[in-house]
Design a protein around this motif. Sequence first.
Motif, mmCIF file in Angstrom:
data_model
loop_
_atom_site.group_PDB
_atom_site.id
_atom_site.type_symbol
_atom_site.label_atom_id
_atom_site.label_comp_id
_atom_site.label_asym_id
_atom_site.label_seq_id
_atom_site.Cartn_x
_atom_site.Cartn_y
_atom_site.Cartn_z
ATOM 1 N N MET A 1 0.838 -1.197 0.000
ATOM 2 C CA MET A 1 0.000 0.000 0.000
ATOM 3 C C MET A 1 0.872 1.246 0.000
ATOM 4 N N ASN A 2 1.530 1.531 -1.131
ATOM 5 C CA ASN A 2 2.435 2.664 -1.122
ATOM 6 C C ASN A 2 1.730 4.020 -1.249
ATOM 7 N N HIS A 3 0.370 4.000 -1.281
ATOM 8 C CA HIS A 3 -0.342 5.280 -1.228
ATOM 9 C C HIS A 3 -0.596 5.709 0.221
ATOM 10 N N ILE A 4 -0.197 4.861 1.170
ATOM 11 C CA ILE A 4 -0.360 5.196 2.586
ATOM 12 C C ILE A 4 1.023 5.415 3.207
ATOM 13 N N ILE A 5 1.169 6.522 3.913
ATOM 14 C CA ILE A 5 2.454 6.826 4.539
ATOM 15 C C ILE A 5 2.607 6.022 5.823
ATOM 16 N N HIS A 6 1.604 6.127 6.683
ATOM 17 C CA HIS A 6 1.597 5.338 7.922
ATOM 18 C C HIS A 6 0.248 5.539 8.622
ATOM 19 N N CYS A 7 0.099 4.805 9.742
ATOM 20 C CA CYS A 7 -1.034 5.047 10.622
ATOM 21 C C CYS A 7 -0.506 5.834 11.816
ATOM 22 N N LYS A 8 -1.242 6.881 12.196
ATOM 23 C CA LYS A 8 -0.723 7.808 13.205
ATOM 24 C C LYS A 8 -1.718 7.944 14.351
ATOM 25 N N CYS A 9 -1.226 7.852 15.572
ATOM 26 C CA CYS A 9 -2.109 7.960 16.739
ATOM 27 C C CYS A 9 -2.633 9.394 16.862
ATOM 28 N N LEU B 1 -5.903 5.123 15.865
ATOM 29 C CA LEU B 1 -4.993 5.519 14.794
ATOM 30 C C LEU B 1 -5.760 6.175 13.644
ATOM 31 N N ASP B 2 -5.071 7.036 12.936
ATOM 32 C CA ASP B 2 -5.620 7.644 11.718
ATOM 33 C C ASP B 2 -4.730 7.205 10.551
ATOM 34 N N VAL B 3 -5.336 6.891 9.418
ATOM 35 C CA VAL B 3 -4.563 6.462 8.253
ATOM 36 C C VAL B 3 -4.123 7.708 7.472
ATOM 37 N N ILE B 4 -2.841 7.852 7.275
ATOM 38 C CA ILE B 4 -2.299 9.048 6.612
ATOM 39 C C ILE B 4 -1.896 8.688 5.171
ATOM 40 N N TYR B 5 -2.499 9.384 4.204
ATOM 41 C CA TYR B 5 -2.290 9.071 2.785
ATOM 42 C C TYR B 5 -1.244 9.986 2.165
ATOM 43 N N ASP B 6 -0.668 9.506 1.112
ATOM 44 C CA ASP B 6 0.264 10.302 0.311
ATOM 45 C C ASP B 6 -0.539 10.986 -0.803
ATOM 46 N N TYR B 7 -1.195 12.086 -0.443
ATOM 47 C CA TYR B 7 -2.117 12.733 -1.379
ATOM 48 C C TYR B 7 -1.419 13.229 -2.641
ATOM 49 N N GLU B 8 -0.173 13.684 -2.502
ATOM 50 C CA GLU B 8 0.521 14.216 -3.680
ATOM 51 C C GLU B 8 0.681 13.129 -4.741
ATOM 52 N N ASP C 1 -17.029 2.554 -13.864
ATOM 53 C CA ASP C 1 -18.450 2.211 -13.744
ATOM 54 C C ASP C 1 -18.768 1.349 -12.521
ATOM 55 N N ASP C 2 -17.910 1.351 -11.531
ATOM 56 C CA ASP C 2 -18.167 0.619 -10.289
ATOM 57 C C ASP C 2 -19.190 1.383 -9.441
ATOM 58 N N PRO C 3 -20.417 0.843 -9.267
ATOM 59 C CA PRO C 3 -21.447 1.588 -8.544
ATOM 60 C C PRO C 3 -21.405 1.326 -7.037
ATOM 61 N N THR C 4 -20.201 1.267 -6.458
ATOM 62 C CA THR C 4 -20.070 0.997 -5.019
ATOM 63 C C THR C 4 -19.036 1.944 -4.408
ATOM 64 N N MET C 5 -18.880 1.845 -3.109
ATOM 65 C CA MET C 5 -17.892 2.657 -2.380
ATOM 66 C C MET C 5 -16.465 2.403 -2.860
ATOM 67 N N TRP C 6 -16.243 1.273 -3.522
ATOM 68 C CA TRP C 6 -14.880 0.922 -3.931
ATOM 69 C C TRP C 6 -14.412 1.707 -5.152
ATOM 70 N N ARG C 7 -15.279 2.538 -5.702
ATOM 71 C CA ARG C 7 -14.845 3.376 -6.826
ATOM 72 C C ARG C 7 -13.794 4.401 -6.383
ATOM 73 N N TYR C 8 -13.671 4.615 -5.064
ATOM 74 C CA TYR C 8 -12.674 5.569 -4.546
ATOM 75 C C TYR C 8 -11.444 4.837 -4.023
ATOM 76 N N ARG C 9 -11.094 3.727 -4.648
ATOM 77 C CA ARG C 9 -10.095 2.854 -4.042
ATOM 78 C C ARG C 9 -8.728 3.479 -3.899
ATOM 79 N N GLU C 10 -8.396 4.478 -4.712
ATOM 80 C CA GLU C 10 -7.107 5.165 -4.513
ATOM 81 C C GLU C 10 -7.043 5.832 -3.149
ATOM 82 N N LEU C 11 -8.205 6.142 -2.573
ATOM 83 C CA LEU C 11 -8.252 6.805 -1.264
ATOM 84 C C LEU C 11 -8.615 5.833 -0.151
#
Lengths: 407, 407
Positions: free
Chosen positions: A1-9, A31-38, A53-63
Amino acid sequence: MNHIIHCKCVKCGRTYAPAADITICECGGILDVIYDYESIKTRFNKEVLARRDDPTMWRYRELLPIEEDTVPTGLQVGMSPLYEAQKIAEDLGVKRLYIKDDGVNPTASLKDRASAMAVTKAIEAGYDTIACSSTGNAASSLAGNAAKAGLKTYIFVPSRAPKGKIAQLMMFGANLTAVDGSYEETFELSKAAIDKYGWYNRNAAINPYLSEGKKTVAHEICEQLDFNAPDFVAVSVGDGCTIAGVYKGLYDMYRVGLIDRIPRIISVQAQGCCPINTAVMNGEDWRPQEENTYADSIAVGVPRNPDKAINAIKDSDGICVNVTDDEIREAQKYLAKNAGVFGEPAGVTATAGLMKLSREGKLPHDTTIVSIVTGNGLKDIDSAIRSVGEPIHCGNDLAEFEEKFGL
Amino acid sequence: MNHIIHCKCVKCGRTYAPAADITICECGGILDVIYDYESIKTRFNKEVLARRDDPTMWRYRELLPIEEDTVPTGLQVGMSPLYEAQKIAEDLGVKRLYIKDDGVNPTASLKDRASAMAVTKAIEAGYDTIACSSTGNAASSLAGNAAKAGLKTYIFVPSRAPKGKIAQLMMFGANLTAVDGSYEETFELSKAAIDKYGWYNRNAAINPYLSEGKKTVAHEICEQLDFNAPDFVAVSVGDGCTIAGVYKGLYDMYRVGLIDRIPRIISVQAQGCCPINTAVMNGEDWRPQEENTYADSIAVGVPRNPDKAINAIKDSDGICVNVTDDEIREAQKYLAKNAGVFGEPAGVTATAGLMKLSREGKLPHDTTIVSIVTGNGLKDIDSAIRSVGEPIHCGNDLAEFEEKFGL
């Protein structure tokens, strides 16, 4: 999961690698999941979403905190309707009012978003069993999503839990334990069993990924409004996980550049049980409260996610408002009649808050507001029956009918 | 509506122009809407559908009886999930088994498709009030869709109707009359009032457009299977309107060339109330029966759409099977546990029929089957409670827990 930097308390700031079965910080903080938004920004934008065309919550999978090759196997959760409600906007004296109806999810509540995530993470981590303690929607959504994915569940409820919710759980084949004791004792037994048997833990106080599932409701609101951020998002608040998720979803969309500001969050609690709002309004630490409201899904005197919830209100320059049970009952009927959306009591509490703010002249007129309905009214039909009273009776006699309806 | 040739009586063949408020034929027969498929084919195909991002039943508007410029204003109905259920396919001994979960529609049943259509046609025709008599899902879906669209409703139910369903209706602000009398008397009073006040008529026995709404469930099945027609579609049958709609939707897709054959329909009725299946199985006219089943939504001893239903079974070379209430209860638990879909009793009856056919060795192995779930289990929680029994009770004691679950 290289789009996530770490989980932070959120309490002490300590960081952890984002393991699929990570729980809380050593200090006890969530913990909060910290993403690499850039990095995410370079491959996630409006055009990518428009082609998906994914009609579910998983359409935002990059996030979302899942591996690139993970295929979610739970139910089809998310992309619930966002209805514009002109009549309600007029009544409230605002420009636009939208209702986000999350009661149409597969097990009929927003909690499906968290449970679908939990099931997905459990499978990623190689678990075949998942457990939680809960009295309501979290449990039934876990049972349903796990059944679909072929996972076993152990679910612990206090034996006083409503029979309807127990029946829904049992239908889904959960290994259900009705604990003869308080909710605290129920939680303790679940913890002892989870610790001993090493099941995947779906307790919201423990698992940092659950609000990452819930946040998709905010992603959807932004996309459904064509990325024009509303001025306010109103949400009912119990244990604090949902409002935390809503804020996180809005924050995500802002950080990847899809909205230009973060909407202000309106936190609505029941007057009989409002520890989070009380803390924010008085500028002090939160304190346990009694649970004096019939809106069972937000009757949480000891919230499990107070830190993230309080941050969500403060960081969005939010508004707190508390409503009585009578105001919730009034909002339930008003919303069903004027928007065609029948929510459970906790589900319509956000709308009750808007109605109260409007009555008190505290709702700015030239604004666009989204009100989230978190659960379906069919979840608690007994309360509905008490609210609506008796229908008009009539014989098979047109004259009698006309007289009774003043026709 | 130049894509419609005319409305044609299924009994006598007489034709009528497709007025928005047309009802039955002079001879008493129900009308069928006849489309100009050759013309529709020229502008409706896979590519057009693939580009369309409308996530509702209205994505098939070229095949629906509405004007080109009509904007539907009811709830967001349709595009319900189609789940592949491998475990169930294995148990039944077939190649593939899909569950179409129509219980996630806005008011939690397939009837939303008919009501959304009725509301749309009422508005097209300039009505501001719409009426029906019903005891269940038809009424609540009408009340919800009409509330969203801002139409008034008059709904007539027998006073013995379940309180939960009455509460849902009243929430939506319907003008509800509980008629102290039989269903027949209820229908008579509704007819007298509709005739006198000229309200739009949403009675399924009368209005030819309702099954045109329902048929979208079959359009979706075809699209969700990427236009590979399944071998069978199983559906529970009460008044006959739903099975008629399912056949019509499949027929549409065949006639515009999107599927290469019409699947065989499996018509499942309750053993205690099966006038349509009895007629087909015995090759005789249908006769009224008692209503001896707990599956209230299909307890219809005098079906209102027998002609279209019987034609659907015959024309698709269909199969009839009747199931007992115990078999329905078993299917309800089996489906929830193995697919994560909690249906109401009538909603799981199609699956009960498949289980029975499989046990009797009558289900061909190398086949793909779709089973439609027509309503959500939350609609009838009392039956669910009776079916699942009591949960396992336990103190806050790990040893006791382990003993009770054999861990």
